[in-house]
Design a protein around this motif. Structure first.
Motif, short mmCIF file in Angstrom:
data_model
loop_
_atom_site.label_atom_id
_atom_site.label_comp_id
_atom_site.label_asym_id
_atom_site.label_seq_id
_atom_site.Cartn_x
_atom_site.Cartn_y
_atom_site.Cartn_z
N VAL A 77 0.83 -1.22 0.00
CA VAL A 77 0.00 0.00 0.00
C VAL A 77 0.86 1.25 0.00
N VAL A 78 1.81 1.35 0.94
CA VAL A 78 2.60 2.58 1.01
C VAL A 78 3.54 2.72 -0.19
N ALA A 79 4.03 1.61 -0.73
CA ALA A 79 4.87 1.70 -1.93
C ALA A 79 4.06 2.19 -3.13
N LEU A 80 2.82 1.73 -3.26
CA LEU A 80 1.97 2.19 -4.36
C LEU A 80 1.63 3.67 -4.23
N PHE A 81 1.34 4.13 -3.01
CA PHE A 81 1.04 5.55 -2.85
C PHE A 81 2.30 6.41 -3.01
N HIS A 82 3.45 5.87 -2.66
CA HIS A 82 4.70 6.58 -2.92
C HIS A 82 4.88 6.75 -4.43
N CYS A 114 -3.41 8.52 -11.11
CA CYS A 114 -2.33 8.09 -10.22
C CYS A 114 -2.87 7.51 -8.92
N TYR A 115 -3.66 8.29 -8.20
CA TYR A 115 -4.15 7.82 -6.91
C TYR A 115 -5.21 6.74 -7.07
N GLY A 116 -5.97 6.80 -8.15
CA GLY A 116 -6.92 5.73 -8.43
C GLY A 116 -6.22 4.40 -8.67
N SER A 117 -5.11 4.44 -9.41
CA SER A 117 -4.32 3.23 -9.62
C SER A 117 -3.76 2.71 -8.31
N ALA A 118 -3.31 3.62 -7.46
CA ALA A 118 -2.77 3.20 -6.16
C ALA A 118 -3.86 2.56 -5.30
N VAL A 119 -5.07 3.12 -5.33
CA VAL A 119 -6.18 2.55 -4.56
C VAL A 119 -6.56 1.17 -5.10
N ILE A 120 -6.65 1.05 -6.42
CA ILE A 120 -7.00 -0.25 -7.02
C ILE A 120 -5.91 -1.28 -6.74
N GLY A 121 -4.65 -0.87 -6.89
CA GLY A 121 -3.55 -1.79 -6.60
C GLY A 121 -3.50 -2.18 -5.14
N SER A 122 -3.78 -1.23 -4.25
CA SER A 122 -3.80 -1.53 -2.82
C SER A 122 -4.94 -2.49 -2.48
N GLY A 123 -6.08 -2.27 -3.07
CA GLY A 123 -7.21 -3.18 -2.85
C GLY A 123 -6.91 -4.58 -3.36
N THR A 124 -6.28 -4.65 -4.51
CA THR A 124 -5.91 -5.95 -5.07
C THR A 124 -4.89 -6.65 -4.17
N ALA A 125 -3.88 -5.91 -3.72
CA ALA A 125 -2.88 -6.49 -2.83
C ALA A 125 -3.51 -6.96 -1.53
N ALA A 126 -4.40 -6.14 -0.97
CA ALA A 126 -5.06 -6.52 0.28
C ALA A 126 -5.92 -7.77 0.07
N TYR A 127 -6.63 -7.82 -1.04
CA TYR A 127 -7.45 -9.00 -1.32
C TYR A 127 -6.59 -10.25 -1.44
N LEU A 128 -5.51 -10.16 -2.20
CA LEU A 128 -4.67 -11.33 -2.42
C LEU A 128 -3.91 -11.76 -1.15
N LEU A 129 -3.47 -10.80 -0.36
CA LEU A 129 -2.68 -11.14 0.82
C LEU A 129 -3.53 -11.50 2.04
N LEU A 130 -4.69 -10.91 2.16
CA LEU A 130 -5.47 -11.09 3.38
C LEU A 130 -6.61 -12.10 3.26
N ARG A 131 -6.83 -12.60 2.07
CA ARG A 131 -7.90 -13.61 1.94
C ARG A 131 -7.45 -14.91 2.61
N VAL A 132 -8.41 -15.67 3.02
CA VAL A 132 -8.09 -16.89 3.78
C VAL A 132 -7.68 -18.02 2.88
#
Length: 117
Positions: free
Chosen positions: A68-73, A99-117
């Motif tokens: 998340v922070v790398a994408l917003f950076h 820019c920020y929309g891509s970061a939000v979408i990428g963050s959501g994708t990362a969160a989904y992939l990393l935090l799903r069970v």
């Protein structure tokens, strides 16, 4: 007269955190998994151990936070590169959305992939 608060300090905060985290953590991960383990400079962890570490919730949260922070950076740096470096300030609203929309979408994708069970 309304007092509208800017989101600019939040963007700079995420930029600073992302730059620091990316500069400290990503080179270590690249060194370990890109050089040290494949070239047998260090003993590689076995598959079961690495899988158990990656399944731990704290590891997932740290990796998600790093993404998340790398994408917003990236988004903040790319925004200012386009606006000031390439002098495209007349398209500021579109650049901010992309820019920020891509970061939000990428963050959501990362969160989904990393935090799903």
């Amino acid at each position: 007269m309304t007092n509208r608060r800017s989101l600019e300090p939040l963007a700079w905060l995420l930029f600073g955190i992302g730059g620091m985290a990316a500069a400290l953590l990503i080179p270590v991960l690249l060194f370990l998994f890109g050089l040290a383990f494949p070239l047998d400079w260090l003993p590689a962890p076995d598959h079961a151990h690495l899988l158990s570490v990656l399944r731990h919730p704290v590891t997932r949260l740290v990796l998600c936070g790093l993404c998340v922070v790398a994408l917003f950076h990236w988004a903040h740096r790319f925004r200012y590169t386009l606006e000031h470096g390439l002098r495209l300030a007349q398209f500021s609203t579109l650049i901010i959305l992309v820019c920020y929309g891509s970061a939000v979408i990428g963050s959501g994708t990362a969160a989904y992939l990393l935090l799903r069970v």
